[in-house]
Structures are given as structure tokens and as C-alpha cells.
Design a protein around this motif. Structure first.
Motif, PDB file in Angstrom:
ATOM      1  N   UNK A 104       0.819  -1.204   0.000  1.00 42.18           N
ATOM      2  CA  UNK A 104       0.000   0.000   0.000  1.00 42.18           C
ATOM      3  C   UNK A 104       0.852   1.253   0.000  1.00 42.18           C
ATOM      4  N   UNK A 105       1.966   1.223   0.726  1.00 39.59           N
ATOM      5  CA  UNK A 105       2.875   2.369   0.744  1.00 39.59           C
ATOM      6  C   UNK A 105       3.521   2.569  -0.624  1.00 39.59           C
ATOM      7  N   UNK A 106       3.948   1.476  -1.251  1.00 44.37           N
ATOM      8  CA  UNK A 106       4.507   1.572  -2.596  1.00 44.37           C
ATOM      9  C   UNK A 106       3.513   2.228  -3.553  1.00 44.37           C
ATOM     10  N   UNK A 107       2.253   1.788  -3.460  1.00 42.26           N
ATOM     11  CA  UNK A 107       1.256   2.239  -4.422  1.00 42.26           C
ATOM     12  C   UNK A 107       0.810   3.677  -4.212  1.00 42.26           C
ATOM     13  N   UNK A 108       1.198   4.271  -3.084  1.00 42.83           N
ATOM     14  CA  UNK A 108       0.954   5.700  -2.901  1.00 42.83           C
ATOM     15  C   UNK A 108       1.983   6.539  -3.648  1.00 42.83           C
ATOM     16  N   UNK A 109       3.071   5.897  -4.071  1.00 46.47           N
ATOM     17  CA  UNK A 109       4.151   6.643  -4.719  1.00 46.47           C
ATOM     18  C   UNK A 109       4.387   6.235  -6.167  1.00 46.47           C
ATOM     19  N   UNK A 110       4.026   4.994  -6.531  1.00 46.53           N
ATOM     20  CA  UNK A 110       4.312   4.462  -7.860  1.00 46.53           C
ATOM     21  C   UNK A 110       3.038   3.867  -8.456  1.00 46.53           C
ATOM     22  N   UNK A 111       2.996   3.625  -9.779  1.00 45.27           N
ATOM     23  CA  UNK A 111       1.793   3.068 -10.413  1.00 45.27           C
ATOM     24  C   UNK A 111       1.411   1.703  -9.826  1.00 45.27           C
ATOM     25  N   UNK A 112       0.199   1.626  -9.289  1.00 48.24           N
ATOM     26  CA  UNK A 112      -0.243   0.402  -8.611  1.00 48.24           C
ATOM     27  C   UNK A 112      -0.249  -0.793  -9.548  1.00 48.24           C
ATOM     28  N   UNK A 113      -0.603  -0.583 -10.808  1.00 46.00           N
ATOM     29  CA  UNK A 113      -0.681  -1.680 -11.770  1.00 46.00           C
ATOM     30  C   UNK A 113       0.637  -2.441 -11.853  1.00 46.00           C
ATOM     31  N   UNK A 114       1.737  -1.705 -11.919  1.00 49.35           N
ATOM     32  CA  UNK A 114       3.031  -2.357 -12.105  1.00 49.35           C
ATOM     33  C   UNK A 114       3.611  -2.868 -10.787  1.00 49.35           C
ATOM     34  N   UNK A 115       3.247  -2.246  -9.677  1.00 50.85           N
ATOM     35  CA  UNK A 115       3.638  -2.781  -8.368  1.00 50.85           C
ATOM     36  C   UNK A 115       3.046  -4.176  -8.188  1.00 50.85           C
ATOM     37  N   UNK A 116       1.752  -4.310  -8.463  1.00 44.46           N
ATOM     38  CA  UNK A 116       1.072  -5.595  -8.268  1.00 44.46           C
ATOM     39  C   UNK A 116       1.497  -6.621  -9.313  1.00 44.46           C
ATOM     40  N   UNK A 117       1.880  -6.170 -10.483  1.00 48.02           N
ATOM     41  CA  UNK A 117       2.399  -7.084 -11.506  1.00 48.02           C
ATOM     42  C   UNK A 117       3.757  -7.634 -11.098  1.00 48.02           C
ATOM     43  N   UNK A 118       4.565  -6.792 -10.463  1.00 44.78           N
ATOM     44  CA  UNK A 118       5.928  -7.197 -10.100  1.00 44.78           C
ATOM     45  C   UNK A 118       5.951  -8.308  -9.062  1.00 44.78           C
ATOM     46  N   UNK A 119       4.959  -8.349  -8.169  1.00 38.16           N
ATOM     47  CA  UNK A 119       5.009  -9.305  -7.054  1.00 38.16           C
ATOM     48  C   UNK A 119       5.037 -10.755  -7.528  1.00 38.16           C
ATOM     49  N   UNK A 120       4.043 -11.233  -8.316  1.00 39.33           N
ATOM     50  CA  UNK A 120       4.125 -12.636  -8.766  1.00 39.33           C
ATOM     51  C   UNK A 120       5.284 -12.887  -9.719  1.00 39.33           C
ATOM     52  N   UNK A 121       5.652 -11.876 -10.523  1.00 32.88           N
ATOM     53  CA  UNK A 121       6.796 -12.040 -11.436  1.00 32.88           C
ATOM     54  C   UNK A 121       8.074 -12.266 -10.635  1.00 32.88           C
ATOM     55  N   UNK A 122       8.249 -11.510  -9.552  1.00 36.61           N
ATOM     56  CA  UNK A 122       9.429 -11.678  -8.697  1.00 36.61           C
ATOM     57  C   UNK A 122       9.471 -13.055  -8.045  1.00 36.61           C
ATOM     58  N   UNK A 123       8.308 -13.581  -7.655  1.00 37.71           N
ATOM     59  CA  UNK A 123       8.242 -14.897  -7.014  1.00 37.71           C
ATOM     60  C   UNK A 123       8.892 -15.953  -7.911  1.00 37.71           C
ATOM     61  N   UNK A 124       8.482 -15.967  -9.163  1.00 37.91           N
ATOM     62  CA  UNK A 124       9.002 -16.984 -10.082  1.00 37.91           C
ATOM     63  C   UNK A 124      10.444 -16.684 -10.483  1.00 37.91           C
TER      64      UNK A 124
END
Length: 422
Positions: free
Chosen positions: A182-202
Motif C-alpha cells: 500500500x505504501x509503494x502504491x501511494x508513490x508508484x503506479x499500482x498496476x506495475x507494483x502488483x504485476x511485479x510481485x508474482x513475477x518476482x516470485x518466479x
């Protein structure tokens, strides 16, 4: 042409991982290929496919609602009558953590989050062909954070061989914490923050399986415990099988803490987290400014960002940018690695909405992880308290591999998402 360079860049990043691999002949290329294709499809679904974009937007709206609810508490405590609170880093990005962290802790307390982690981890293991615990851990650390995920895995760490411990340490460099999104998404585009999470997992699995391929037998491919406290490292390694077993049984059946006591501890923990983040950001920004002043005495052009930009320029250019844009991106990338992601997010938050889509996506995804120098100390400290001296020394001797793993995962993720956003 820039799309072609981006694709070549991803291949170069994979080649770099192979170049620094501890055992190239042991790399499971079938598993790596499946995970790379899966991640590319996932990146396309979340950025270029209408249903995927809708899901991401829905998740972002959910986090926006959380932040709005947090604002009610912040306003009640801090807002003078009839006056608006200033929209600064502490108010907009840090104070909402006081709601988000307890919420995720409540989901853990009632068993929802452990259930999700367990089954997503098992599914990922089936899909990727990676060992069960490594797959489980890659999902767990994205929700709980690196030190927290390690802390609840002590029994497993002591049963695993040192080379697998190193894999987990390398993976820990690329984590985020769900409660801080939530803190990240107050500063950066939420779409790409949430996209990065599962991509980083793999990608954490891909990079570590190339850099540090470890053969895991069927007998070793087990999960000793899920989400439980760890016995002391020395007990599990003491040679007293009865004592170790007794400690493990105690850990597997922890006493359930009363809910409101648990919630109070969670809120206090959230407050400490805010102070830690704020202290780190203030210290790193101040130190960077001090370094810039010292460098300016040597040459007015010299600055920490310029030096880091030169070092990271080839990697930024390989993600499909012209020279000047690549140099600007490289400075942000380097600053993030030697300080932390919040420092860079704070610098660009007022401008990123005006960036080109490709630049916006690549920068946001690259920043979405804890991969920086200070994280190394946290990971080594966590292992020191969980495993015996010999295993901890293996981690400490491979600090370069920890940093390399974190950098490569960030580059992999940014390059993969960048292919589909222009």
C-alpha cells in the motif's frame, strides 16, 4: 528496434546468470524454461490482456480502499480542526502501515494467509519442478518479508543442507512484504507494483536455480513445518535426537495467543516498522547528500548518482531505451541498490505519471523488491540466529551471490514486463 533490444537484454541477463553459476552442468534447463515461459505469459496477462488488467485494477482498488480507511485514523489523530494534512512521505506512505500490517497479521492469525501461501507454493512446485520448500518459501517471503519468512522456517533450515540454505538466502534478497505494498502504491503506479510481485516470485526461483543449482533427492524434498516457530539451532544439531524432537513437537503446536494481545503486538510492530523505514530513508538520503558534497570537491560533475548511472548504464540500455533515458534509469537503479527503493520512489513520485509507459513500467518493477546492500546484513543476521555456525559461514562467504541474485531478479522482472508495455 527498442523492443528487439529489450528481448536481447533478457537473454543477456539469463546468460549472465549462467556465467556466474556455481555448477552450470547441474542447471535444470527444463525447469528454467518452464518458469521463463510461465513468467512471460504472466507478464502479458497482467499488462496486455484485458482480463488480467481488470484483475490488477481490482486489486489496486482494494488497496486504495485500505489506504482510505487508514486515512480516517490518521486524520483523527493528527488533523487539526478544519485543516488538511500535508501530503508528504510520512503521512501518505508510512502511516497507513498502521492499518495494513495488522490486517495481514489478522489474516495470518485466522489461517487465511498460511492457507493461500501453502497451496500457491504447492502449485508452483508442481508447475516449475522446483523443490517443494523452495517453491513454498518463494511465495511465503512475498507476503511475510525475508526475515519473517526465515524466522518461521528454522526447523526446515536446520534439516536442509547448507547449499539449500544458500538458495533461500539468495531468494530472500528479492522479496517484498504484502503489508507494505500500500505504501509503494501511494508513490508508484499500482498496476506495475502488483504485476511485479508474482513475477518476482518466479524469477527468484529461476535465478537461484541457475546461480546455485542444488540436487534435491526425493527424501530431502519435504516440508518439515509450515508457519511455526523454530527451535534453537544448537538444539537441533546437538546430537541429542530426543531433545531435538521435543523442541520440534513444541514448535509444531504453539500456544495460541489471545486475539487482542496478538493485535496489540501487531500494531506495535507496525509502529516500529514505520520508524525503521523513516530512519533508513533519512539516513540514506543524508549520507548520499554528504557523499555528493565530498565528490563535488573533486569535480563538480561527480555525484553518487552519476557514478551509479555509469555502472548500471549497460543494463538499463539493454531494456530498450535511448542513451539519455537509459542513463537516467541507470542512476535510479544504482541508487536503489545502494540505498533502498523508498529513496528512489520518493524522488520520482511527483513525476512518474508523466513518464513514457515503457519507462514507467520498467522503473516501477525494478524498484519493487528489497534488493539492496542493507538487506544483506538483515539476511545474514537472521541466519546467524537460526542455523549453526558452519551453515551461517556458507551464507556469509557468498555475500556477492546474494547481491547478484537480487540484482538479476530485478533485471529479469523489469525486462519481462517491459517487453509488453510500450
Amino acid at each position: 528496434m527498442y523492443l528487439f533490444i529489450n528481448i536481447i537484454g533478457l537473454l543477456v541477463f539469463i546468460a549472465l546468470a549462467v556465467l556466474f553459476s556455481k555448477n552450470r552442468s547441474a542447471i535444470n534447463w527444463k525447469s528454467v524454461s518452464i518458469m521463463v515461459v510461465t513468467n512471460l505469459v504472466l507478464a502479458w496477462l497482467l499488462t496486455g490482456f484485458p482480463l488480467g488488467r481488470t484483475i490488477v485494477k481490482g486489486a489496486a482498488s482494494g488497496f486504495d480502499s485500505l489506504i482510505s480507511a487508514a486515512s480516517a485514523g490518521i486524520d483523527f489523530a493528527l488533523k487539526p480542526t478544519g485543516m488538511a494534512l500535508p501530503s508528504n512521505f510520512v503521512v501518505s506512505a508510512l502511516l497507513p502501515i498502521l492499518l495494513v500490517v495488522p490486517l495481514f497479521d489478522i489474516l495470518t492469525y485466522i489461517g487465511v494467509l498460511p492457507f493461500i501461501i501453502k497451496w500457491v507454493g504447492r502449485g508452483l512446485s508442481k508447475l516449475s519442478g522446483q523443490p517443494k520448500f523452495e517453491s513454498f518459501f518463494s511465495v511465503e517471503m512475498m507476503f511475510l518479508g525475508n526475515t519473517e519468512a526465515l524466522a518461521v522456517s528454522g526447523i526446515q533450515l536446520n534439516q536442509m543442507k547448507a547449499s539449500r540454505n544458500l538458495t533461500l538466502a539468495m531468494m530472500s534478497m528479492s522479496c517484498v512484504t504484502a503489508s507494505i505494498l500500500g505504501s509503494y502504491m501511494q508513490m508508484m503506479p499500482a498496476q506495475y507494483i502488483l504485476t511485479a510481485v508474482p513475477i518476482n516470485v518466479i524469477n527468484a526461483l529461476i535465478v537461484t536455480s541457475i546461480l546455485n543449482p542444488v540436487e534435491v533427492t526425493e527424501e530431502e524434498d519435504t516440508i518439515a513445518t509450515i508457519g511455526t516457530a523454530a527451535p534453537a539451532a544448537e538444539n537441533a544439531e546437538s546430537g541429542s535426537q530426543e531433545l531435538a524432537q521435543e523442541e520440534i513437537e513444541k514448535a509444531e503446536k504453539p500456544a495460541r495467543e489471545p486475539f487482542f494481545s496478538f493485535l496489540g503486538d501487531s500494531i506495535l510492530g507496525a509502529g516500529k516498522l514505520i520508524l525503521i523505514i523513516a530512519a533508513n530513508v533519512i539516513a540514506f538520503v543524508a549520507l548520499a547528500a554528504l557523499v555528493d558534497k565530498i565528490l563535488a570537491w573533486v569535480n563538480p560533475w561527480l555525484s553518487l548518482e552519476h557514478i551509479l548511472g555509469i555502472v548500471m548504464f549497460p543494463f538499463a540500455w539493454l531494456m530498450g531505451f535511448g542513451n539519455q533515458t537509459a542513463f537516467d534509469l541507470a542512476q535510479f537503479m544504482g541508487t536503489k541498490l545502494v540505498t533502498n527503493e523508498f529513496v528512489v520512489m520518493g524522488k520520482v513520485t511527483g513525476e512518474i505519471a508523466h513518464y513514457a509507459p515503457h519507462y514507467k513500467a520498467v522503473l516501477t518493477v525494478f524498484l519493487t523488491s528489497f534488493a539492496n546492500l542493507s538487506t544483506i546484513g538483515m539476511i545474514i543476521g537472521a541466519f546467524k540466529g537460526l542455523v549453526n555456525k558452519e551453515k551461517n559461514e556458507v551464507i556469509a562467504k557468498n555475500v556477492v551471490y546474494l547481491l547478484l541474485s537480487g540484482i538479476l531478479v530485478s533485471l529479469f522482472s523489469a525486462a519481462m514486463v517491459g517487453i509488453f508495455v510500450w
